[in-house]
Design a protein around this motif. Structure first.
Motif, PDB file in Angstrom:
ATOM      1  N   GLY A 105       0.777  -1.227   0.000  1.00 37.36           N
ATOM      2  CA  GLY A 105       0.000   0.000   0.000  1.00 37.36           C
ATOM      3  C   GLY A 105       0.806   1.274   0.000  1.00 37.36           C
ATOM      4  O   GLY A 105       0.247   2.361   0.167  1.00 37.36           O
ATOM      5  N   GLU A 106       2.124   1.181  -0.193  1.00 33.41           N
ATOM      6  CA  GLU A 106       2.960   2.377  -0.231  1.00 33.41           C
ATOM      7  C   GLU A 106       3.715   2.455  -1.550  1.00 33.41           C
ATOM      8  O   GLU A 106       4.091   1.429  -2.119  1.00 33.41           O
ATOM      9  N   LEU A 107       3.925   3.667  -2.019  1.00 36.83           N
ATOM     10  CA  LEU A 107       4.628   3.869  -3.281  1.00 36.83           C
ATOM     11  C   LEU A 107       6.128   3.730  -3.072  1.00 36.83           C
ATOM     12  O   LEU A 107       6.724   4.403  -2.237  1.00 36.83           O
ATOM     13  N   PHE A 108       6.753   2.824  -3.854  1.00 37.36           N
ATOM     14  CA  PHE A 108       8.206   2.618  -3.797  1.00 37.36           C
ATOM     15  C   PHE A 108       8.921   3.584  -4.739  1.00 37.36           C
ATOM     16  O   PHE A 108       9.962   4.148  -4.413  1.00 37.36           O
ATOM     17  N   GLY A 109       8.332   3.799  -5.921  1.00 42.20           N
ATOM     18  CA  GLY A 109       8.917   4.708  -6.894  1.00 42.20           C
ATOM     19  C   GLY A 109       8.039   4.795  -8.133  1.00 42.20           C
ATOM     20  O   GLY A 109       7.200   3.918  -8.368  1.00 42.20           O
ATOM     21  N   ALA A 110       8.222   5.848  -8.907  1.00 44.65           N
ATOM     22  CA  ALA A 110       7.382   6.029 -10.101  1.00 44.65           C
ATOM     23  C   ALA A 110       8.071   6.945 -11.101  1.00 44.65           C
ATOM     24  O   ALA A 110       8.949   7.737 -10.746  1.00 44.65           O
ATOM     25  N   ILE A 111       7.657   6.821 -12.353  1.00 45.85           N
ATOM     26  CA  ILE A 111       8.096   7.714 -13.421  1.00 45.85           C
ATOM     27  C   ILE A 111       6.854   8.186 -14.177  1.00 45.85           C
ATOM     28  O   ILE A 111       6.002   7.370 -14.541  1.00 45.85           O
ATOM     29  N   ALA A 112       6.746   9.500 -14.374  1.00 45.93           N
ATOM     30  CA  ALA A 112       5.602  10.065 -15.095  1.00 45.93           C
ATOM     31  C   ALA A 112       6.073  10.742 -16.370  1.00 45.93           C
ATOM     32  O   ALA A 112       7.051  11.480 -16.361  1.00 45.93           O
ATOM     33  N   SER A 113       5.356  10.469 -17.466  1.00 49.63           N
ATOM     34  CA  SER A 113       5.621  11.142 -18.739  1.00 49.63           C
ATOM     35  C   SER A 113       4.509  12.150 -18.984  1.00 49.63           C
ATOM     36  O   SER A 113       3.325  11.790 -18.995  1.00 49.63           O
ATOM     37  N   SER A 114       4.875  13.414 -19.172  1.00 49.17           N
ATOM     38  CA  SER A 114       3.873  14.457 -19.422  1.00 49.17           C
ATOM     39  C   SER A 114       4.242  15.279 -20.662  1.00 49.17           C
ATOM     40  O   SER A 114       4.006  16.481 -20.724  1.00 49.17           O
ATOM     41  N   SER A 115       4.822  14.615 -21.659  1.00 48.38           N
ATOM     42  CA  SER A 115       5.332  15.324 -22.835  1.00 48.38           C
ATOM     43  C   SER A 115       4.225  16.001 -23.644  1.00 48.38           C
ATOM     44  O   SER A 115       4.411  17.107 -24.168  1.00 48.38           O
ATOM     45  N   GLN A 116       3.054  15.354 -23.759  1.00 42.04           N
ATOM     46  CA  GLN A 116       1.968  15.966 -24.523  1.00 42.04           C
ATOM     47  C   GLN A 116       1.415  17.199 -23.800  1.00 42.04           C
ATOM     48  O   GLN A 116       1.132  18.224 -24.430  1.00 42.04           O
ATOM     49  N   LEU A 117       1.267  17.091 -22.487  1.00 40.50           N
ATOM     50  CA  LEU A 117       0.797  18.226 -21.702  1.00 40.50           C
ATOM     51  C   LEU A 117       1.777  19.389 -21.784  1.00 40.50           C
ATOM     52  O   LEU A 117       1.377  20.550 -21.932  1.00 40.50           O
ATOM     53  N   GLU A 118       3.060  19.085 -21.729  1.00 42.61           N
ATOM     54  CA  GLU A 118       4.090  20.120 -21.825  1.00 42.61           C
ATOM     55  C   GLU A 118       4.098  20.767 -23.213  1.00 42.61           C
ATOM     56  O   GLU A 118       4.287  21.981 -23.349  1.00 42.61           O
ATOM     57  N   LYS A 119       3.860  19.953 -24.237  1.00 40.56           N
ATOM     58  CA  LYS A 119       3.854  20.456 -25.610  1.00 40.56           C
ATOM     59  C   LYS A 119       2.706  21.458 -25.816  1.00 40.56           C
ATOM     60  O   LYS A 119       2.885  22.509 -26.440  1.00 40.56           O
ATOM     61  N   SER A 120       1.546  21.153 -25.271  1.00 42.55           N
ATOM     62  CA  SER A 120       0.384  22.034 -25.449  1.00 42.55           C
ATOM     63  C   SER A 120       0.457  23.269 -24.554  1.00 42.55           C
ATOM     64  O   SER A 120      -0.083  24.328 -24.902  1.00 42.55           O
ATOM     65  N   CYS A 121       1.055  23.123 -23.390  1.00 45.75           N
ATOM     66  CA  CYS A 121       1.328  24.244 -22.475  1.00 45.75           C
ATOM     67  C   CYS A 121       0.065  25.096 -22.230  1.00 45.75           C
ATOM     68  O   CYS A 121      -0.971  24.575 -21.841  1.00 45.75           O
ATOM     69  N   ILE A 122       0.147  26.414 -22.489  1.00 45.92           N
ATOM     70  CA  ILE A 122      -0.976  27.294 -22.152  1.00 45.92           C
ATOM     71  C   ILE A 122      -2.146  27.158 -23.124  1.00 45.92           C
ATOM     72  O   ILE A 122      -3.231  27.680 -22.859  1.00 45.92           O
ATOM     73  N   LYS A 123      -1.963  26.448 -24.232  1.00 48.53           N
ATOM     74  CA  LYS A 123      -3.062  26.274 -25.195  1.00 48.53           C
ATOM     75  C   LYS A 123      -4.256  25.580 -24.573  1.00 48.53           C
ATOM     76  O   LYS A 123      -5.390  25.792 -25.006  1.00 48.53           O
ATOM     77  N   ILE A 124      -4.017  24.744 -23.547  1.00 56.86           N
ATOM     78  CA  ILE A 124      -5.140  24.003 -22.964  1.00 56.86           C
ATOM     79  C   ILE A 124      -6.133  24.935 -22.269  1.00 56.86           C
ATOM     80  O   ILE A 124      -7.281  24.558 -22.034  1.00 56.86           O
ATOM     81  N   PHE A 125      -5.711  26.176 -21.941  1.00 57.02           N
ATOM     82  CA  PHE A 125      -6.591  27.099 -21.219  1.00 57.02           C
ATOM     83  C   PHE A 125      -7.402  28.009 -22.139  1.00 57.02           C
ATOM     84  O   PHE A 125      -8.245  28.781 -21.657  1.00 57.02           O
TER      85      PHE A 125
END
Length: 305
Positions: A110-130
């Motif tokens: 029930g505890e997180l040992f480690g993780a990796i997150a990819s957010s390349s699409q979110l970073e690419k769109s940046c302020i356009k999402i707003f």
């Protein structure tokens, strides 16, 4: 009681989570038995789904996602599940070239040992999402509604600065969802300038404050004193705390075995936020109790078969 249309906008990461779980103690390099599951993920998606599961019967509510994903079949499936099965408005999600963002996590007991997150699409769109939200705000005079913008610290620094300083957001009710200690510190100016409600764990609160905090009580109070409208801080199996103008309250979670750690904080935020929204006269502790139960139950995703 909700008396006028309410739009809850969730802005941030959506994608696929792949989570490996084991009941054995994890050590670097070990290959252990366990189970692996893939489901919808990302802070913004998790919160949107949790909210939608409670709001779909209320016609005054609309859950809207502002995010970015790919243009492949995996991204098509992601949006289909969110829109068709969970009744979330995905009409404004940007489609970029490539595949969807994702997250890989390892958990034990029930505890997180480690993780990796990819957010390349979110970073690419940046302020356009707003851009769709800005158009929504401009139409408010003709279509009066109350809106809340839940922002995920997976957003880029540029996107968060846009929310912090652009006057189009001056009347927006901001709620901050911290994604990790590494990413949380970039929301400090937004929290202070916009008088946001903020949800974090103890490590994230320490990163935001720039000092090592020892308890959720101390952390919630520090974030409030820094400028948060109200601050809610969790600390794993130890007490969670909320600090607002009404004071400071804490609640120690009940022990639960084999709980899924990933997404628990997002379920907690969603339940706490809705509890306050729908039961404004209830005591602070009651809101924490509702949120703690939701964190133990997790987020009920409905996947296509």
């Amino acid at each position: 009681m909700i008396t006028k249309p309410l739009k809850i906008i969730c802005a941030g990461l959506i994608g696929w989570d792949t989570i490996g779980q084991t009941n054995f103690n994890m050590v670097k390099g070990n290959d252990l038995p366990g189970k692996i599951e893939t489901s919808i993920g990302g802070v913004a998606a998790n919160i949107a789904v949790a909210l939608a599961n409670h709001c779909n019967k209320n016609k005054n509510f609309e859950i809207i996602l502002l995010s970015s994903t790919g243009n492949d079949k995996k991204s098509d499936l992601l949006l289909s599940i969110l829109a068709k099965h969970n009744k979330i408005n995905c009409n404004n999600v940007i489609r970029e070239e490539g595949t969807s963002d994702g997250y890989v996590g390892l958990e034990f007991k029930g505890e997180l040992f480690g993780a990796i997150a990819s957010s390349s699409q979110l970073e690419k769109s940046c302020i356009k999402i707003f851009e769709p939200f800005a158009r929504l705000i401009r139409s408010e005079k003709n279509l009066p509604f109350e809106n809340f913008l839940i922002v995920d610290s997976n957003l880029t620094v540029k996107a968060i600065d846009h929310l912090t300083f652009d006057p189009i957001f001056d009347k927006t009710n901001f709620i901050i969802a911290c994604a990790s200690p590494y990413k949380a510190k970039k929301i400090r100016n937004l929290m202070i300038r916009r008088k946001c409600s903020i949800y974090s764990n103890l490590n994230e609160a320490s990163a935001i404050s720039g000092s090592k905090l020892s308890s959720s009580q101390e952390a919630a109070d520090v974030l409030f004193q820094m400028g948060a409208k109200d601050a809610t801080v969790t600390n794993g199996k130890k007490a969670a705390s909320n600090r607002s103008t009404s004071g400071l309250v804490s609640l120690t979670p009940k022990q639960t075995f084999n709980i899924k750690a990933t997404g628990a904080g997002d379920a907690f935020l969603s339940a706490h936020f809705l509890s306050i929204l729908l039961n404004r006269e209830a005591a602070q502790l009651k809101h924490l109790e509702t949120a703690e139960l939701a964190a133990r139950e997790g987020i009920p995703f409905l996947l296509e078969r």
